[in-house]
Design an enzyme around this catalytic site. Sequence first.
Site, mmCIF file in Angstrom:
data_model
loop_
_atom_site.group_PDB
_atom_site.id
_atom_site.type_symbol
_atom_site.label_atom_id
_atom_site.label_comp_id
_atom_site.label_asym_id
_atom_site.label_seq_id
_atom_site.Cartn_x
_atom_site.Cartn_y
_atom_site.Cartn_z
ATOM 1 C CG HIS A 15 9.302 -23.137 -38.372
ATOM 2 N ND1 HIS A 15 9.956 -24.644 -38.384
ATOM 3 C CD2 HIS A 15 10.487 -22.492 -39.538
ATOM 4 C CE1 HIS A 15 11.496 -24.415 -39.019
ATOM 5 N NE2 HIS A 15 11.675 -23.175 -39.450
ATOM 6 C CG ASN A 46 6.349 -30.248 -36.946
ATOM 7 O OD1 ASN A 46 5.752 -28.409 -36.663
ATOM 8 N ND2 ASN A 46 7.060 -29.587 -36.902
ATOM 9 C CD GLU A 148 -11.446 -13.281 -27.938
ATOM 10 O OE1 GLU A 148 -12.484 -13.483 -28.327
ATOM 11 O OE2 GLU A 148 -10.926 -12.697 -29.081
ATOM 12 C CG ASP A 154 -10.162 -9.037 -27.390
ATOM 13 O OD1 ASP A 154 -10.481 -9.591 -28.523
ATOM 14 O OD2 ASP A 154 -10.487 -7.014 -27.443
ATOM 15 C CD GLN A 164 -12.894 -8.137 -31.686
ATOM 16 O OE1 GLN A 164 -12.350 -8.683 -30.275
ATOM 17 N NE2 GLN A 164 -12.326 -6.167 -31.520
HETATM 18 MN MN MN Z 1 -14.015 -12.772 -28.111
HETATM 19 MN MN MN Z 2 -11.637 -10.877 -30.237
#
Ligand code: MN
Ligand code: MN
Length: 174
Positions: A15, A46, A148, A154, A164
């Site tokens: 899932h 899992n 990322e 992002d 961030q």
């Molecule tokens: Mn970043």
């Molecule tokens: Mn980001």
Amino acid sequence: VTDASYNSAGFDRGHHCPSGDRTNTIAANSSTFLMTNMIPQAQYNNQIVWAGMEGSLRRLVTLGNEVYIIMGSYGIGGTGNGGFKTTIDAGRVTVPANIWKVAIVLPNGNGDSARVSTSTRVIAVDVPNNNSLFSSWKNYRTSVDAIEAATGYDLISRLPAILQATLEARVDNL
Ligand code: MN
Ligand code: MN
């Protein structure tokens, strides 16, 4: 993709959104069993690593937090019960190489995005999709920046760039 696509595949119907996270209504819970919520996930990934993390995140909710969760996978090829495979169901379903999750933990409250600060707990994990994993999810923690870089996304992009930069570089160690 149907339920039968996973028969004898050597991978669990993993899932994205766990059944245990959607228990408020029968409709909500049933929706987690749609095949669009599934990926071929190695059994021990899992049932040990991933299930352990899901349980830990639900405990944080029980303790009085809201947890925002983003999850995905990337890459091609994983090792399940039948060995390494790049696809299942005659090539119709790609087996991902890695499975990741990012969780943002906030104490219960309102106006959530405005409450995120440099001290907000952010948990990021990136776990290989293979059957040789028997340890805690905590051993697979990484930074959001690393996820990322691996995925091209992002993440938590609606937060101010300065937030961030701080939150995405940190690796959770609680
Ligand atoms: Mn970043
Ligand atoms: Mn980001």
